[in-house]
Design a protein around this motif. Structure first.
Motif, PDB file in Angstrom:
ATOM      1  N   UNK A  15       0.844  -1.191   0.000  1.00  0.00           N
ATOM      2  CA  UNK A  15       0.000   0.000   0.000  1.00  0.00           C
ATOM      3  C   UNK A  15       0.876   1.236   0.000  1.00  0.00           C
ATOM      4  N   UNK A  16       0.341   2.351  -0.457  1.00  0.00           N
ATOM      5  CA  UNK A  16       1.149   3.552  -0.678  1.00  0.00           C
ATOM      6  C   UNK A  16       1.760   4.074   0.620  1.00  0.00           C
ATOM      7  N   UNK A  17       0.931   4.359   1.599  1.00  0.00           N
ATOM      8  CA  UNK A  17       1.438   4.948   2.845  1.00  0.00           C
ATOM      9  C   UNK A  17       2.311   3.973   3.619  1.00  0.00           C
ATOM     10  N   UNK A  18       1.874   2.723   3.673  1.00  0.00           N
ATOM     11  CA  UNK A  18       2.633   1.716   4.428  1.00  0.00           C
ATOM     12  C   UNK A  18       4.011   1.486   3.819  1.00  0.00           C
ATOM     13  N   UNK A  19       4.093   1.473   2.493  1.00  0.00           N
ATOM     14  CA  UNK A  19       5.383   1.251   1.831  1.00  0.00           C
ATOM     15  C   UNK A  19       6.323   2.441   2.063  1.00  0.00           C
ATOM     16  N   UNK A  20       5.785   3.640   2.038  1.00  0.00           N
ATOM     17  CA  UNK A  20       6.608   4.820   2.325  1.00  0.00           C
ATOM     18  C   UNK A  20       7.147   4.745   3.753  1.00  0.00           C
ATOM     19  N   UNK A  21       6.278   4.352   4.678  1.00  0.00           N
ATOM     20  CA  UNK A  21       6.691   4.225   6.078  1.00  0.00           C
ATOM     21  C   UNK A  21       7.780   3.162   6.214  1.00  0.00           C
ATOM     22  N   UNK A  22       7.598   2.039   5.515  1.00  0.00           N
ATOM     23  CA  UNK A  22       8.591   0.952   5.571  1.00  0.00           C
ATOM     24  C   UNK A  22       9.955   1.433   5.098  1.00  0.00           C
ATOM     25  N   UNK A  23       9.969   2.211   4.024  1.00  0.00           N
ATOM     26  CA  UNK A  23      11.246   2.707   3.485  1.00  0.00           C
ATOM     27  C   UNK A  23      11.934   3.631   4.484  1.00  0.00           C
ATOM     28  N   UNK A  24      11.165   4.524   5.101  1.00  0.00           N
ATOM     29  CA  UNK A  24      11.745   5.437   6.087  1.00  0.00           C
ATOM     30  C   UNK A  24      12.274   4.658   7.297  1.00  0.00           C
ATOM     31  N   UNK A  25      11.535   3.621   7.715  1.00  0.00           N
ATOM     32  CA  UNK A  25      11.988   2.811   8.851  1.00  0.00           C
ATOM     33  C   UNK A  25      13.282   2.064   8.506  1.00  0.00           C
ATOM     34  N   UNK A  61       9.350   7.762  -3.748  1.00  0.00           N
ATOM     35  CA  UNK A  61      10.585   7.771  -2.946  1.00  0.00           C
ATOM     36  C   UNK A  61      11.808   8.000  -3.836  1.00  0.00           C
ATOM     37  N   UNK A  62      11.786   7.400  -5.017  1.00  0.00           N
ATOM     38  CA  UNK A  62      12.882   7.639  -5.973  1.00  0.00           C
ATOM     39  C   UNK A  62      12.899   9.105  -6.418  1.00  0.00           C
ATOM     40  N   UNK A  63      11.726   9.639  -6.740  1.00  0.00           N
ATOM     41  CA  UNK A  63      11.651  11.018  -7.218  1.00  0.00           C
ATOM     42  C   UNK A  63      12.082  12.007  -6.137  1.00  0.00           C
ATOM     43  N   UNK A  64      11.912  11.618  -4.870  1.00  0.00           N
ATOM     44  CA  UNK A  64      12.310  12.483  -3.746  1.00  0.00           C
ATOM     45  C   UNK A  64      13.791  12.341  -3.394  1.00  0.00           C
ATOM     46  N   UNK A  65      14.483  11.362  -4.002  1.00  0.00           N
ATOM     47  CA  UNK A  65      15.907  11.208  -3.791  1.00  0.00           C
ATOM     48  C   UNK A  65      16.300  10.321  -2.622  1.00  0.00           C
ATOM     49  N   UNK A  66      15.325   9.696  -1.965  1.00  0.00           N
ATOM     50  CA  UNK A  66      15.656   8.797  -0.852  1.00  0.00           C
ATOM     51  C   UNK A  66      16.153   7.444  -1.355  1.00  0.00           C
TER      52      UNK A  66
END
Length: 272
Positions: free
Chosen positions: A81-91, A126-131
């Protein structure tokens, strides 16, 4: 010592790497340091392996500059899912303790959840944001690949799949080649089940190499990125000694003929 393979986004990836699956957290920093000292520059991790902080410690305690090391991790099935995957990457970034990832993968498509397209859109952001520099997938089958590309216009840089002489994945590799996706092999030695096969033994005898080195060289000559695992410094070094010999076309074909469609891991169409 070894070559880099081009990715479809302009970046490149070292062809051989080493994986951290089943490496205990308290051994991970040592294994990372020893792998880098042996000459590896690709480290394959994942959130589910439970050792990302050890991976980060290994990165911080080596003399190799961070920009020479290609670090991969993966979003696990419970973070689709969009939000969960973003959270996973940050974690993952927090646990590893680095400013960016070289590559982030969706670990499994989990088709029964039917959220892998949303998850892919999160990786694109996440790629477009440079993370994250490059984004890809793992264990995706043809319909999953075609759907995420069709719905987003973004092609994964690689698909990391189970690939070894008992599961040669010829059709999926051909699709990857057509789409411009790099094939990366996990469990490349197939748990050693073909080490005693005549095709492997004959090539090992001719080249003076071990069965493991013969099979890893087979992956290299297929054009795959390959990520064997070893927790021993000797094993890490042996798995990297692939560049002073080559297999003949006949040897490549004989090893490919060992294909039995036999998985050691889950079926990507069913696993969640």
């Amino acid at each position: 010592m070894h070559q880099h393979l081009p990715l479809n986004d302009g970046h490149s990836i070292p062809q051989p790497g080493f994986g951290l699956w089943q490496v205990p957290q308290d051994h991970t920093a040592r294994v990372v340091r020893e792998g880098l000292a042996a000459g590896y520059r690709l480290i394959d991790g994942a959130a589910i392996y439970g050792n990302e902080s050890g991976l980060g410690e290994g990165l911080r305690t080596t003399d190799i500059p961070r920009d020479e090391i290609f670090v991969t991790t993966k979003v696990w099935n419970d973070h689709h899912g969009y939000d969960a995957a973003r959270r996973a990457a940050h974690e993952s970034l927090q646990r590893i303790g680095c400013g960016y990832l070289d590559c982030l993968l969706i670990h499994w498509p989990c088709p029964d959840h039917d959220r892998y397209v949303e998850t892919w859109k999160a990786l694109i952001a996440l790629r477009d944001e440079g993370l994250v520099r490059s984004i890809g997938v793992s264990n995706f089958m043809a319909p999953h690949l075609e759907r995420i590309i069709g719905e987003t216009g973004v092609t994964p840089v690689l698909n990391q799949i189970e690939l070894h002489p008992r599961l040669t994945q010829a059709d999926l590799r051909a699709l990857h080649a057509k789409l411009g996706i790099l094939t990366q092999s996990w469990t490349p030695l197939g748990q050693g089940k073909t080490f005693t096969a005549p095709a492997v033994q004959t090539a090992a005898a001719r080249t003076g190499k071990s069965p493991a080195q013969v099979i890893l060289r087979w992956h290299v000559q297929l054009g795959c990125s390959v990520i064997p695992r070893s927790t021993r410094a000797e094993g890490l070094a042996e798995n990297l000694s692939l560049w002073d010999f080559a297999l003949t076309e006949a040897e490549m074909a004989a090893i490919a003929a060992l294909d039995a469609g036999e998985r050691t891991g889950p079926d990507p169409l069913l696993f969640s």
